[in-house]
Design a protein around this motif. Structure first.
Motif, mmCIF file in Angstrom:
data_model
loop_
_atom_site.group_PDB
_atom_site.id
_atom_site.type_symbol
_atom_site.label_atom_id
_atom_site.label_comp_id
_atom_site.label_asym_id
_atom_site.label_seq_id
_atom_site.Cartn_x
_atom_site.Cartn_y
_atom_site.Cartn_z
ATOM 1 N N ARG A 138 0.830 -1.214 0.000
ATOM 2 C CA ARG A 138 0.000 0.000 0.000
ATOM 3 C C ARG A 138 0.860 1.257 0.000
ATOM 4 O O ARG A 138 0.368 2.348 -0.284
ATOM 5 N N ARG A 139 2.147 1.110 0.326
ATOM 6 C CA ARG A 139 3.050 2.262 0.270
ATOM 7 C C ARG A 139 3.393 2.606 -1.182
ATOM 8 O O ARG A 139 3.819 3.719 -1.474
ATOM 9 N N GLN A 140 3.214 1.631 -2.075
ATOM 10 C CA GLN A 140 3.486 1.860 -3.493
ATOM 11 C C GLN A 140 2.204 2.079 -4.286
ATOM 12 O O GLN A 140 2.193 2.843 -5.245
ATOM 13 N N LEU A 141 1.147 1.380 -3.873
ATOM 14 C CA LEU A 141 -0.144 1.492 -4.554
ATOM 15 C C LEU A 141 -1.052 2.463 -3.810
ATOM 16 O O LEU A 141 -1.325 2.270 -2.618
ATOM 17 N N LYS A 142 -1.517 3.460 -4.485
ATOM 18 C CA LYS A 142 -2.453 4.404 -3.887
ATOM 19 C C LYS A 142 -3.864 4.062 -4.327
ATOM 20 O O LYS A 142 -4.142 3.921 -5.518
ATOM 21 N N ALA A 143 -4.761 3.891 -3.361
ATOM 22 C CA ALA A 143 -6.147 3.570 -3.669
ATOM 23 C C ALA A 143 -6.871 4.803 -4.178
ATOM 24 O O ALA A 143 -6.678 5.916 -3.676
ATOM 25 N N GLY A 144 -7.701 4.612 -5.194
ATOM 26 C CA GLY A 144 -8.450 5.711 -5.786
ATOM 27 C C GLY A 144 -9.810 5.901 -5.144
ATOM 28 O O GLY A 144 -10.051 5.499 -4.000
ATOM 29 N N THR A 145 -10.725 6.469 -5.900
ATOM 30 C CA THR A 145 -12.085 6.750 -5.422
ATOM 31 C C THR A 145 -12.817 5.455 -5.080
ATOM 32 O O THR A 145 -12.701 4.456 -5.795
ATOM 33 N N ILE A 146 -13.585 5.497 -4.008
ATOM 34 C CA ILE A 146 -14.329 4.319 -3.567
ATOM 35 C C ILE A 146 -15.600 4.162 -4.404
ATOM 36 O O ILE A 146 -16.335 5.129 -4.639
ATOM 37 N N ASP A 147 -15.846 2.945 -4.850
ATOM 38 C CA ASP A 147 -17.039 2.644 -5.643
ATOM 39 C C ASP A 147 -18.254 2.585 -4.717
ATOM 40 O O ASP A 147 -18.302 1.772 -3.798
ATOM 41 N N ARG A 148 -19.249 3.433 -4.968
ATOM 42 C CA ARG A 148 -20.441 3.501 -4.126
ATOM 43 C C ARG A 148 -21.669 2.874 -4.780
ATOM 44 O O ARG A 148 -22.775 2.986 -4.253
ATOM 45 N N ASP A 149 -21.477 2.196 -5.885
ATOM 46 C CA ASP A 149 -22.597 1.551 -6.567
ATOM 47 C C ASP A 149 -22.835 0.175 -5.954
ATOM 48 O O ASP A 149 -21.998 -0.722 -6.083
ATOM 49 N N PRO A 150 -23.982 -0.029 -5.266
ATOM 50 C CA PRO A 150 -24.221 -1.325 -4.612
ATOM 51 C C PRO A 150 -24.378 -2.475 -5.598
ATOM 52 O O PRO A 150 -24.304 -3.641 -5.199
ATOM 53 N N GLU A 151 -24.587 -2.182 -6.866
ATOM 54 C CA GLU A 151 -24.698 -3.229 -7.868
ATOM 55 C C GLU A 151 -23.334 -3.624 -8.448
ATOM 56 O O GLU A 151 -23.234 -4.575 -9.203
ATOM 57 N N SER A 152 -22.316 -2.898 -8.071
ATOM 58 C CA SER A 152 -20.973 -3.141 -8.617
ATOM 59 C C SER A 152 -20.264 -4.239 -7.846
ATOM 60 O O SER A 152 -20.450 -4.406 -6.626
ATOM 61 N N GLU A 153 -19.423 -4.981 -8.556
ATOM 62 C CA GLU A 153 -18.608 -6.017 -7.931
ATOM 63 C C GLU A 153 -17.619 -5.408 -6.936
ATOM 64 O O GLU A 153 -17.209 -6.046 -5.969
ATOM 65 N N TRP A 154 -17.259 -4.147 -7.180
ATOM 66 C CA TRP A 154 -16.244 -3.486 -6.365
ATOM 67 C C TRP A 154 -16.858 -2.498 -5.380
ATOM 68 O O TRP A 154 -16.206 -1.550 -4.955
ATOM 69 N N PHE A 155 -18.107 -2.726 -5.006
ATOM 70 C CA PHE A 155 -18.779 -1.827 -4.067
ATOM 71 C C PHE A 155 -17.980 -1.689 -2.777
ATOM 72 O O PHE A 155 -17.509 -2.660 -2.200
ATOM 73 N N ASN A 156 -17.856 -0.428 -2.330
ATOM 74 C CA ASN A 156 -17.158 -0.077 -1.096
ATOM 75 C C ASN A 156 -15.658 -0.362 -1.166
ATOM 76 O O ASN A 156 -14.979 -0.407 -0.138
ATOM 77 N N ARG A 157 -15.162 -0.557 -2.373
ATOM 78 C CA ARG A 157 -13.732 -0.754 -2.585
ATOM 79 C C ARG A 157 -13.247 0.219 -3.657
ATOM 80 O O ARG A 157 -14.051 0.749 -4.427
#
Length: 451
Positions: A138-157
């Motif tokens: 995580r020191r090398q990878l920066k997380a982007g905007t959080i997915d807020r679509d509950p229908e998305s596979e990546w919800f809350n990630r």
């Protein structure tokens, strides 16, 4: 008269002893949000053996025996060869350790695609399609905007991850290309705080217990140097202490006295000098230190026998129960954390190894507990005796047909490794159902028919 509102507390209180009241000293104890910087985490891991073992042991045990693929022998050989080429076991172990340490790490699935910001199309992975696997923290990878679509596979990630490469160039990576290891869960979903879309370090909740144990061990070690103190009372010492000649004479005098004592055990003193020796009481220090180690063991959820590498203590103690519970915990990590995290990677590995996806291919995590030769022999005998009981002593008494039972036993003994090479011998000599009946079997069948 106005209404009187009474406030009730659902806790034990005593105004006589001040228990549970504002005067109770325990009432001043409260929890605060623990914050560990990366510098503190790295310093703890590099500078103390306890944090290192707490991070490494569960990750190592989760990957130690690895997994057993279930498929045709040739297919298994291809998959295992591909895993070896990509060093899957080593990459997962490294990412698991770093995820536990920093609260976030990932294995990047390198397929040579020109645009890694797009979703990885697993179905289009060809044989040899995985080019490399790269571990990132995580020191090398920066997380982007959080997915807020509950229908998305990546919800809350995070919808995307960003990696800064050479010359400051930023690479955008889709989460489907990452095998994520998030360390300890953040219960408050602190996606905008210090964790930034990741978890938190395993050391966050255990570091206080570790520091207490390390401090206790350090204090005991210092006490060893003071375990025996020689005290000599010198007449006129205080009055003459400022005299340089006197100080040098005193140091020279007792250096010689100590040397003589070290050689023959005799201490030479003036008749007016007094000598006594005091020893520190060290009894019980081991119990105190082990009590702190037990707390660390509980905090890390690792048995003391595994954490310290020592034999179980006490009469009739074997440590079997502790290790069984620990192995169950490791199995939970494998099934509930590693398996879901690696699901997409495994699909890619199967296709990269075989060029296709046979739905019959799956794997099982190898057990951590290894049986002795005697235990294996006992189990083999038990299974064989059970098979004889099912088949009966003579024709017509079978509960299960001989052919069906034979195929089931072949499958059982192949999977548990009781009879190495059984598969190849079956291919060479055939199954029981493919064999010609013997003369005795024909006569027995005919006799049964006449009855």
């Amino acid at each position: 008269m106005g209404n009187v509102i009474a406030m009730a507390r659902d806790s034990l209180m005593s105004f006589v002893s001040r228990l549970g009241t504002e005067r109770d000293k325990a009432a001043t104890v409260f929890y605060t949000q623990p914050i560990l910087t990366d510098e503190q985490i790295v310093a703890a891991y590099r500078g103390s053996w306890l944090p290192r073992k707490i991070i490494d042991i569960p990750a190592l045990d989760s990957c130690r025996k690895w997994r057993d693929w279930q498929a045709d022998d040739k297919v298994i050989e291809l998959i295992e060869k591909e895993e070896k080429r990509l060093n899957v076991k080593g990459k997962v172990l490294e990412a698991s350790k770093k995820g536990r340490l920093f609260g976030g790490a990932a294995v990047y699935i390198g397929t040579g695609d020109s645009d890694p910001s797009q979703s990885l199309d697993v179905d289009h992975i060809e044989q040899g399609g995985i080019k490399h696997l790269t571990v990132l923290t995580r020191r090398q990878l920066k997380a982007g905007t959080i997915d807020r679509d509950p229908e998305s596979e990546w919800f809350n990630r995070p919808e995307k991850y960003y990696l800064t490469g050479l010359n400051g160039k930023q690479l955008t990576i889709h989460p489907s290309r990452l095998v994520l290891f998030n360390g300890a869960m953040t219960p408050d979903d602190d996606i905008s705080g210090a964790t930034q879309g990741w978890g938190e370090s395993i050391l966050t909740a255990t570091l206080d217990a570790i520091k207490n144990a390390d401090s206790t061990a350090g204090n005991i070690a210092s006490l060893i140097f003071e375990a025996k103190i020689d005290i000599i009372k010198i007449p006129g010492f205080t009055e003459n202490i400022g005299n340089k000649v006197y100080e040098d004479a005193i140091l020279s005098r007792y250096t010689l006295a100590n040397t003589i004592k070290g050689i023959n055990g005799t201490l030479l003193l003036d008749a007016e000098e007094e000598y006594e020796s005091k020893s520190a009481q060290l009894a019980g220090l081991t119990d105190i230190l082990m009590a702190f180690m037990q707390i660390v063991s509980g905090a890390a959820d690792i048995p003391v026998t595994r954490l310290l590498g020592q034999s179980p203590a006490g009469m009739n103690a074997t440590g079997t129960s502790d290790m069984k519970n620990y192995h169950d915990r490791v199995q939970s990590i494998q099934e509930l954390e590693l398996t879901p995290a690696m699901a997409r990677l495994d699909e890619c590995i199967i296709r990269s190894a075989t060029g296709t996806r046979d739905e019959a291919i799956y794997y099982e995590w190898a057990p951590l507990e290894q049986m002795s030769e005697k235990e294996r022999a006992d189990i083999f005998k038990t299974k064989s005796d059970a098979a004889r009981a099912l088949i009966g002593s003579s024709s017509g008494q079978e509960i299960i047909t001989r052919e069906a039972l034979s195929d089931a036993l072949v499958n059982t003994f192949t999977e548990d490794g009781s009879l190495p090479g059984l598969d190849s011998f079956i291919d060479e000599y055939g199954k029981l159902s493919e064999q010609e009946p013997s003369e005795a079997e024909i006569i027995a069948a005919a006799t049964q028919t006449r009855r």
